[in-house]
Write a protein that holds these residues in place. Structure first.
Motif, PDB file in Angstrom:
ATOM      1  N   VAL A  55      -6.776   4.986   1.272  1.00 38.31           N
ATOM      2  CA  VAL A  55      -6.547   3.756   0.503  1.00 38.31           C
ATOM      3  C   VAL A  55      -7.593   2.716   0.888  1.00 38.31           C
ATOM      4  O   VAL A  55      -8.130   2.008   0.019  1.00 38.31           O
ATOM      5  CB  VAL A  55      -5.120   3.221   0.750  1.00 38.31           C
ATOM      6  N   SER A  56      -7.908   2.636   2.170  1.00 36.65           N
ATOM      7  CA  SER A  56      -8.894   1.651   2.627  1.00 36.65           C
ATOM      8  C   SER A  56     -10.281   1.944   2.070  1.00 36.65           C
ATOM      9  O   SER A  56     -11.077   1.025   1.847  1.00 36.65           O
ATOM     10  CB  SER A  56      -8.939   1.602   4.157  1.00 36.65           C
ATOM     11  N   VAL A  57     -10.589   3.239   1.836  1.00 39.54           N
ATOM     12  CA  VAL A  57     -11.866   3.586   1.188  1.00 39.54           C
ATOM     13  C   VAL A  57     -11.935   2.926  -0.184  1.00 39.54           C
ATOM     14  O   VAL A  57     -12.947   2.328  -0.565  1.00 39.54           O
ATOM     15  CB  VAL A  57     -12.027   5.113   1.070  1.00 39.54           C
ATOM     16  N   ILE A 101       0.835  -1.202   0.000  1.00 38.05           N
ATOM     17  CA  ILE A 101       0.000   0.000   0.000  1.00 38.05           C
ATOM     18  C   ILE A 101       0.875   1.258   0.000  1.00 38.05           C
ATOM     19  O   ILE A 101       0.644   2.196  -0.775  1.00 38.05           O
ATOM     20  CB  ILE A 101      -0.943   0.006   1.225  1.00 38.05           C
ATOM     21  N   ILE A 102       1.893   1.282   0.873  1.00 42.26           N
ATOM     22  CA  ILE A 102       2.756   2.458   0.982  1.00 42.26           C
ATOM     23  C   ILE A 102       3.499   2.707  -0.334  1.00 42.26           C
ATOM     24  O   ILE A 102       3.584   3.846  -0.822  1.00 42.26           O
ATOM     25  CB  ILE A 102       3.766   2.295   2.138  1.00 42.26           C
ATOM     26  N   ILE A 103       4.031   1.640  -0.941  1.00 41.46           N
ATOM     27  CA  ILE A 103       4.808   1.788  -2.183  1.00 41.46           C
ATOM     28  C   ILE A 103       3.917   2.302  -3.311  1.00 41.46           C
ATOM     29  O   ILE A 103       4.262   3.266  -4.008  1.00 41.46           O
ATOM     30  CB  ILE A 103       5.465   0.452  -2.572  1.00 41.46           C
ATOM     31  N   TYR A 104       2.748   1.665  -3.489  1.00 41.69           N
ATOM     32  CA  TYR A 104       1.848   2.088  -4.558  1.00 41.69           C
ATOM     33  C   TYR A 104       1.338   3.507  -4.310  1.00 41.69           C
ATOM     34  O   TYR A 104       1.216   4.313  -5.245  1.00 41.69           O
ATOM     35  CB  TYR A 104       0.676   1.112  -4.682  1.00 41.69           C
ATOM     36  N   ALA A 105       1.020   3.815  -3.060  1.00 33.22           N
ATOM     37  CA  ALA A 105       0.521   5.160  -2.739  1.00 33.22           C
ATOM     38  C   ALA A 105       1.588   6.214  -3.018  1.00 33.22           C
ATOM     39  O   ALA A 105       1.277   7.315  -3.493  1.00 33.22           O
ATOM     40  CB  ALA A 105       0.084   5.220  -1.276  1.00 33.22           C
ATOM     41  N   TYR A 114      -4.481   8.492  -3.266  1.00 36.89           N
ATOM     42  CA  TYR A 114      -4.658   7.430  -2.278  1.00 36.89           C
ATOM     43  C   TYR A 114      -5.918   6.607  -2.566  1.00 36.89           C
ATOM     44  O   TYR A 114      -5.904   5.376  -2.469  1.00 36.89           O
ATOM     45  CB  TYR A 114      -4.743   8.021  -0.871  1.00 36.89           C
ATOM     46  N   ILE A 115      -7.015   7.284  -2.904  1.00 36.80           N
ATOM     47  CA  ILE A 115      -8.261   6.565  -3.207  1.00 36.80           C
ATOM     48  C   ILE A 115      -8.072   5.669  -4.434  1.00 36.80           C
ATOM     49  O   ILE A 115      -8.485   4.500  -4.443  1.00 36.80           O
ATOM     50  CB  ILE A 115      -9.417   7.553  -3.437  1.00 36.80           C
ATOM     51  N   ILE A 116      -7.412   6.220  -5.460  1.00 40.44           N
ATOM     52  CA  ILE A 116      -7.175   5.445  -6.685  1.00 40.44           C
ATOM     53  C   ILE A 116      -6.248   4.266  -6.389  1.00 40.44           C
ATOM     54  O   ILE A 116      -6.411   3.169  -6.948  1.00 40.44           O
ATOM     55  CB  ILE A 116      -6.598   6.354  -7.782  1.00 40.44           C
TER      56      ILE A 116
END
Length: 586
Positions: free
Chosen positions: A295-297, A31-35, A53-55
Motif C-alpha cells: 500500500v505504501s508503494v 488502509i486496512i479497511i480499503y485493502a 494492495y498497490i491499487i
C-alpha cells in the motif's frame, strides 16, 4: 455549543486535541479497511492480492483522491513488512525439497538472471532511459514473483510437481540474489567504482559475519532451545520472533540492511523440523505487514510519477513477458527436462516480481532514480502479474493446445525420472493410544506412514521406529502439505477438533479412506455428512467394549478367552478393514 465553550474557558477544563499518533492510527485503519475491500475484489477476479494492495495505495494516495499520506507509522510497518517477508523466505529455504535438482537449477538461475537483466537493460535503453536508470530497471525486472507463483501452484496442488519444484528452486536462488542487491542499494549511492567495490566488500564481510553467527545458532543453540520449548506453542512463537528481532537489531547496529539480517534469521531455522509450523504461524503476521508495504508503494506515487512512462511500461511488459518465456524454455530444455515440464515451468514465470517494486523503492530512497521509475516498474508489475495468473491457472490447457509444435521445438529434451514424493501412503494425525495401534495395523500395508504431531519427543521416537514424522499442528496447510495429505491413500485423525477433520476430508484425494475421531455424536454425524468413512467416538466405543467383555465374562466364562483371542486376531489382521469379528453371545 457556546455555553459549553464558556464552561471550558471558565473552569480551564483541559481539552486534548487529536494527537498526530491518533491521526496516523486512523490512516492505518483506513488502509486496512480499503485493502480488505480491494482484496475481496481481487479474490473475486482471481487476481493476486499484491495488486489489490498497490491499487489501494494509489487510490488513497496523491495519485487519485489523496485521502492518506505516508507517515512514520506506515514507513515503519512497511520496513518491518519487508523484513518479515525476507524472514519468511529464509524459513522456506529447505534444501531437502530441491536438492535432487539443485545442480541444474543453479545453472539455470545464474544464466537466467544475467540474460533477463540484460534484456531489461537493453529494452530500457531502447525506450530512452539513461544508463543508470536502465541498470536499476534491469536489476528490478529479472525476478519472477515468489508470491504469485507459489500461491498459484499451491492452490492448484502442483507445487510438488517437477515443474513446480523447478520454479520454486529458481525463485529461491532469485530471492537470495535480491537480498544481496537490496543490501547494496541500502548502502546509498556510490561515488566511484572503488566505492562500489568497497561497499560490496563491506556487505559481504558483514553478511559473512552474521551468516556464521546464524550457522552456529542453527547447529548448537537453536536445536536444544526449540526442543525444550516446542510443546509450548505461545513460547515457541515468541522465541522465534525474538530470534528474528535479534538479527534485525544486529543488522541495524552494524549499519547494514535489516532485510539481510531477517533473511539469515529465517535461514538458520529453515533446516530444522520446526520450520514448517513456524512458517505457518509467521505467514499471517507477515501478510499484515507486507500489506502495508505494498500500500505504501502506491501511496508514494502521485499521478505524474505513475503515468510519466505508461506507454514505455506497456511496451516493456510485452517484451519482458515474451523474453522471459523464451529464455526459460531455452534454459530448462538445456537441462534435458521433458517438453511439458519445460512449457509449464516457463509459462509460470513470465511476470515481474513484487521484488522489482521493492528494488525500485529502495533505489528511490537511495537516490539512484526518481519516483517516475518506480511508477514505470509498478505498471509493469501490475500488467504482468494480472496476466500471468491466468497463464499459471491454465498452463496445462495451454500446453495441450501448443503441444504438437512445442514438442518438436524441444525435441532434444529427455524426460527426467519422477521425483520420489510421498504417494499412496498413510497419514496419521496425532499420536495418542488409538493412533499407536492404528500405526501397527497399517505397518504391513503401507511402505510409508507419516505421523503429524506436536510432541518433539514422540516425533523423535516415531522416526527411530522407521516412520516419518512431521512436527506441527495439522490445522496449518503447510503441515498437511508436508505430510503429502493430498496424495495419501489412508488418513486417520486422532484429533477430535471438528474443523481439523473437515480440512482433512476436504483435502484428501478422491478414493482415499478417511477415519477421524469426534467429540460428540453431533460432530460425528456432521463428519459423516462431510465424507468421513468412519468416525470414532472413543468414550462410547470404550463403554460398549467394556459392556461386552463383562457380559461375556459373566455369562460365558468358558468362551471369554476365545473372545479376547478374537480381538487380538482383529488387531493382528493384515486387512485394512478386517472382517474378523468375535462371536458375542446374546
Amino acid at each position: 455549543m457556546e455555553a459549553l465553550i464558556g464552561l471550558i474557558e471558565t473552569y480551564h477544563i483541559p481539552v486534548e486535541l487529536p494527537s498526530m499518533e491518533l491521526m496516523m492510527a486512523g490512516d492505518f485503519i483506513i488502509i486496512i479497511i480499503y485493502a480488505a475491500l480491494m482484496g475481496l475484489l481481487a479474490a473475486r477476479l482471481k487476481q493476486p492480492t499484491i495488486i489489490a494492495y498497490i491499487i489501494t495505495g494509489l487510490i488513497l494516495g496523491p495519485a487519485v483522491i489523496g485521502f492518506v499520506e505516508p507517515g512514520e507509522l506506515t514507513h515503519t510497518m512497511a520496513e518491518l513488512g519487508l523484513a518479515f517477508l525476507l524472514f519468511l523466505i529464509g524459513i522456506e529455504m529447505r534444501v531437502d525439497e530441491v536438492k535432487h535438482i539443485l545442480k541444474p537449477l543453479l545453472k539455470i538461475s545464474v544464466l537466467l538472471m544475467i540474460l533477463i537483466s540484460s534484456i531489461g537493460f537493453l529494452t530500457s535503453i531502447g525506450l530512452g532511459f539513461s544508463t543508470s536508470e536502465a541498470i536499476i530497471i534491469g536489476l528490478a525486472v529479472m525476478y519472477s514473483s515468489t508470491a504469485v507463483t507459489i500461491k498459484m501452484l499451491n492452490d492448484k496442488g502442483t507445487a510438488t510437481s517437477l515443474h513446480g519444484k523447478i520454479d520454486i528452486g529458481i525463485l529461491l536462488f532469485e530471492d537470495i540474489v535480491v537480498v544481496i542487491i537490496l543490501t547494496v542499494l541500502a548502502a546509498g549511492q556510490p561515488e566511484s567504482v572503488m566505492d562500489v567495490a568497497s561497499t560490496l566488500g563491506m556487505v559481504f564481510g558483514l553478511v559473512s559475519m552474521i551468516a556464521i553467527f546464524a550457522a552456529i545458532g542453527s547447529l548448537y543453540f537453536l536445536p536444544p532451545l526449540f526442543r525444550f520449548i516446542a510443546n509450548n506453542q505461545k513460547i515457541f512463537f515468541l522465541v522465534s520472533i525474538a530470534w528474528f528481532f535479534l538479527f534485525v537489531l544486529v543488522s541495524h547496529e552494524l549499519g547494514m540492511s535489516i532485510e539481510m539480517g531477517a533473511f539469515l534469521a529465517g535461514l538458520a531455522i529453515a533446516q530444522m523440523p520446526y520450520s514448517e509450523e513456524l512458517e505457518a504461524r509467521v505467514s499471517p503476521l507477515t501478510d499484515l505487514f507486507i500489506l502495508v508495504f505494498f500500500v505504501s508503494v502506491g501511496l508514494e506515487l502521485d499521478t505524474r510519477a505513475l503515468l510519466t512512462y505508461w506507454r514505455e511500461a506497456l511496451i516493456a511488459s510485452v517484451v519482458l513477458m515474451v523474453a522471459k518465456f523464451l529464455i526459460y524454455v531455452i534454459l530448462i530444455s538445456w537441462q534435458k527436462f521433458d517438453p511439458e515440464t519445460v512449457f509449464r515451468g516457463s509459462i509460470n514465470m513470465v511476470q515481474v516480481s513484487e521484488f522489482g517494486l521493492i528494488v525500485g523503492s529502495v533505489a528511490v530512497a537511495g537516490g539512484f532514480v526518481d519516483s517516475a521509475i518506480l511508477g514505470f516498474l509498478t505498471i509493469i508489475a501490475l500488467i504482468t502479474m494480472s496476466i500471468s495468473v491466468y497463464f499459471i491457472q491454465y498452463n496445462r490447457d495451454l500446453y495441450e493446445f501448443v503441444k504438437p509444435w512445442f514438442d518438436r521445438l524441444t525435441g532434444g529434451a529427455i524426460e527426467k525420472p519422477p521425483t520420489e514424493d510421498l504417494c499412496n501412503h498413510a497419514v496419521i494425525v496425532g499420536f495418542d493410544e488409538i493412533a499407536r495401534r492404528v500405526v501397527l495395523l497399517l505397518e504391513d500395508k503401507y511402505d510409508d506412514i507419516v505421523v503429524i504431531d506436536r510432541n518433539i519427543e514422540e516425533d523423535e521416537a516415531i522416526e527411530r521406529s522407521g516412520f516419518e514424522a512431521v512436527f506441527g499442528d495439522a490445522k496449518y496447510h503447510k503441515i498437511r502439505k508436508a505430510a503429502g495429505l493430498e496424495r495419501a491413500d489412508f488418513v486417520f485423525s486422532s484429533s477430535d477438533q471438528r474443523e481439523i477433520n473437515e480440512m482433512l476430508v476436504e483435502e484428501a484425494r478422491d478414493g482415499a479412506t478417511v477415519l477421524a475421531e469426534a467429540r460428540t455424536e453431533k460432530d460425528a454425524v456432521h463428519l459423516y455428512k462431510r465424507g468421513v468413512d468412519y468416525v470414532v467416538l472413543a468414550p462410547q466405543l470404550a463403554a460398549d467394549q467394556l459392556k461386552r467383555y463383562l457380559t461375556a465374562y459373566i455369562k460365558e466364562p468358558v468362551n471369554f478367552e476365545k473372545i479376547v483371542e478374537a480381538d487380538l486376531e482383529l488387531l493382528r489382521s493384515d486387512a485394512l478393514f478386517p472382517t474378523v469379528r468375535p462371536h458375542w453371545s446374546s
